[in-house]
Design an enzyme around this catalytic site. Structure first.
Site: not given
Ligand code: UT7
Length: 322
Positions: A113, A249, A279
């Site tokens: 990125c 970004h 993204n």
């Molecule tokens: O560009 C390069 C660099 N990349 C980044 O900077 C990405 C950085 N990371 C992020 O933007 C975030 O971490 C994400 C958007 C990828 C994920 O968000 P989060 O708030 O960190 O969610 P999480 O991975 O901690 O998941 C929270 C919950 C989980 O459920 P439980 O275990 O709490 O029941 C996931 O299974 O959200 C669930 N989940 C979803 N639910 C519905 C994860 N993805 C989804 C989804 N829809 N698409």
């Protein structure tokens, strides 16, 4: 002092738009989750046979027209991308030939990125050294081709596109300072498992997808971007209050908001495109810059901080007066 200055910008987004409602039909997710956790509402997705160089050409044509130059003026082409058409020839070479740019140095940089920030920084050095007079710099990706469309952790995030700028020498103002960084210790938090010298047998299989530990990436991204922004301003002797625009970004609206908070900038001074583009990896910063300039928000003479963070991890910033 000779600066390098952006004198033209352009962007290209593929025709097909995929809304969160469309993604809801593919994986177990909801528009509400995607919007609140990421800020994404829709993304553009390239056609199966569409390539990164084809998108670059469309963005470059607009940037060339915007700069009021001729293709024969360009004496260097640099592209930040992780999704090249081919391993070789590189994307910049394909663009150089197809656009009719005379033979010149043309190469691509791979920094995930952060690719555009690395490319722009490199172009800046060539111009300041007096070794280039007109550089076409691009950031472009067909990143959705690397995504597992059954993995809700990643497929909701990404989109495709290309951004281009024309960089020329200027005696008045332009790029003030560039900061780059990388640390390979974080490799396993965000990577694509197939390369030309490793795991080739995985190519084309269900295991050939972006792998990301989103939560951990998020934390390091916020910390690192905050640090590099502070270092960039300190180095240039510029205060937070003097900044007119942040062009970050576009990985996640929550990361962007955290950055704005650290810089004590209201969101009105931040160019946000994540809702429309998702993204787009290396394409995100040049496309956001183009959006901000074309809709009249970013004006000539204003102080702009661009920053990015991505796989590697890699990170970087460019401070410039447009
Ligand atoms: O560009 C390069 C660099 N990349 C980044 O900077 C990405 C950085 N990371 C992020 O933007 C975030 O971490 C994400 C958007 C990828 C994920 O968000 P989060 O708030 O960190 O969610 P999480 O991975 O901690 O998941 C929270 C919950 C989980 O459920 P439980 O275990 O709490 O029941 C996931 O299974 O959200 C669930 N989940 C979803 N639910 C519905 C994860 N993805 C989804 C989804 N829809 N698409």
């Amino acid at each position: 002092m000779t600066y390098s200055r952006i004198v033209g910008t352009g962007r290209y987004l593929p025709e097909q738009i995929m809304t969160n409602a469309d993604v809801e039909k593919i994986v177990d997710t909801s528009d509400e989750w995607i919007r609140t956790r990421t800020g994404v509402e829709r993304r553009h997705v390239c056609a199966p046979d569409q390539t990164t160089s084809e998108m670059c050409i469309e963005a470059a044509k607009i940037a060339i027209e915007d700069a009021g130059i001729d293709v024969t003026d360009i004496d260097m082409v640099i592209t930040g991308t992780t999704t090249p058409d081919l391993i070789f020839p590189n994307v910049s070479t394909l663009v150089q030939h197809k656009l009719g740019i005379p033979a010149c140095p043309a190469f691509s940089l791979e920094a995930a990125c952060t690719g555009f920030i690395y490319a722009l920084t490199t172009a800046d050095k060539f111009i300041k050294a007096g070794e280039a007079k007109c550089v076409l710099v691009m950031g472009a990706e067909c990143i959705t081709k690397l995504v597992d469309w059954t993995d809700r952790n990643t497929c909701v995030l990404f989109g495709d596109g290309a951004g281009a700028v024309i960089l020329q020498p200027s005696e008045e103002h332009g790029i003030i300072s560039c900061h780059l960084g990388a640390d390979g210790q974080y490799k396993d938090l965000l990577y694509y498992p197939v390369g030309q010298s490793s795991n080739l047998a995985l190519a084309g299989t269900a295991d050939a997808n972006i792998i990301m530990s989103g939560n951990e990436v998020f934390k390091v991204a916020v910390k690192t971007l905050g640090k590099i922004a502070a270092e960039t301003l300190e180095d240039a002797g510029v205060t937070k209050e003097e900044l007119d625009w942040l062009v970050p970004h576009q990985a996640n609206i929550r990361i962007i908001q955290a950055m704005a908070k650290r810089l004590e900038m209201p969101m009105e001074k931040v160019i946000v495109t994540v809702q429309d583009h998702g993204n787009t990896s290396a394409a995100s910063v040049p496309m956001a810059l183009d959006v901000g300039i074309r809709d009249g928000r970013i004006k000539p003479g204003q102080l702009v901080l661009m920053e990015a963070f991505g796989g590697g991890f890699t990170w970087g910033s460019v401070l410039m007066r447009l």
